[in-house]
Design a protein around this motif. Structure first.
Motif, PDB file in Angstrom:
ATOM      1  N   CYS A  56      21.024  -3.582 -32.458  1.00 51.38           N
ATOM      2  CA  CYS A  56      22.215  -3.386 -31.626  1.00 51.38           C
ATOM      3  C   CYS A  56      22.637  -4.723 -31.010  1.00 51.38           C
ATOM      4  N   CYS A  65      21.755  -5.093 -27.133  1.00 49.28           N
ATOM      5  CA  CYS A  65      20.391  -5.156 -26.575  1.00 49.28           C
ATOM      6  C   CYS A  65      19.400  -5.814 -27.546  1.00 49.28           C
ATOM      7  N   GLY A 119      17.082  -0.946 -26.726  1.00 47.49           N
ATOM      8  CA  GLY A 119      17.858   0.290 -26.628  1.00 47.49           C
ATOM      9  C   GLY A 119      18.708   0.273 -25.376  1.00 47.49           C
ATOM     10  N   CYS A 120      19.928   0.792 -25.506  1.00 47.77           N
ATOM     11  CA  CYS A 120      20.862   0.822 -24.384  1.00 47.77           C
ATOM     12  C   CYS A 120      21.884   1.927 -24.650  1.00 47.77           C
ATOM     13  N   CYS A 170      23.821   1.967 -28.064  1.00 49.70           N
ATOM     14  CA  CYS A 170      23.164   2.371 -29.323  1.00 49.70           C
ATOM     15  C   CYS A 170      22.399   3.680 -29.152  1.00 49.70           C
TER      16      CYS A 170
END
Ligand code: ZN
Length: 118
Positions: free
Chosen positions: A14, A17, A44-45, A48
């Motif tokens: 992503c 991130c 991860g955020c 995504c």
């Protein structure tokens, strides 16, 4: 048979991130890269859905059965691999390594799809 094709899809980190967590040297060494490289794992955020990945990229390997390959058929795997490289084949694993170095995939993803380095 003239050509053997293989392909895989690797997830792209992503963009939001991708530099979440720097990898430890032993993690980088899992795929045979220089452990001093600065590589990251996405964390991860919300962009995504907290997976760390967004989109995929394809890698492809073409092994043309030419005279160089025919000469070593029945021989060792390393002899066949050497003949393949001499004939212009870039193996999936090498492409995965290169994509890690350009930030287009991750070490985790190469291991998930292609396994650990020999
Ligand atoms: Zn993200």
């Amino acid at each position: 048979m003239r050509t053997i094709l293989s392909q895989r899809l690797l997830r792209r980190p992503c963009a939001a991130c991708r530099h979440g967590e720097r990898l430890q040297p032993e993690e980088i060494a899992r795929i045979g890269l220089d452990s001093r490289l600065e590589l990251y794992r996405p964390t991860g955020c919300s962009e995504c859905d907290f997976t760390g990945y967004s989109g995929r990229i394809g890698i492809h390997e073409a092994l043309t059965v030419d005279d160089g390959i025919r000469a070593v058929l029945g021989g060792t795997a390393s002899a066949i691999a050497s003949a393949a490289v001499a004939g212009g084949t870039t193996f999936l694993y090498e492409q995965g390594r290169r994509l890690c170095m350009t930030g287009d995939t991750t070490v985790d993803e190469v291991v998930r799809v292609l396994g650990e380095a020999d």
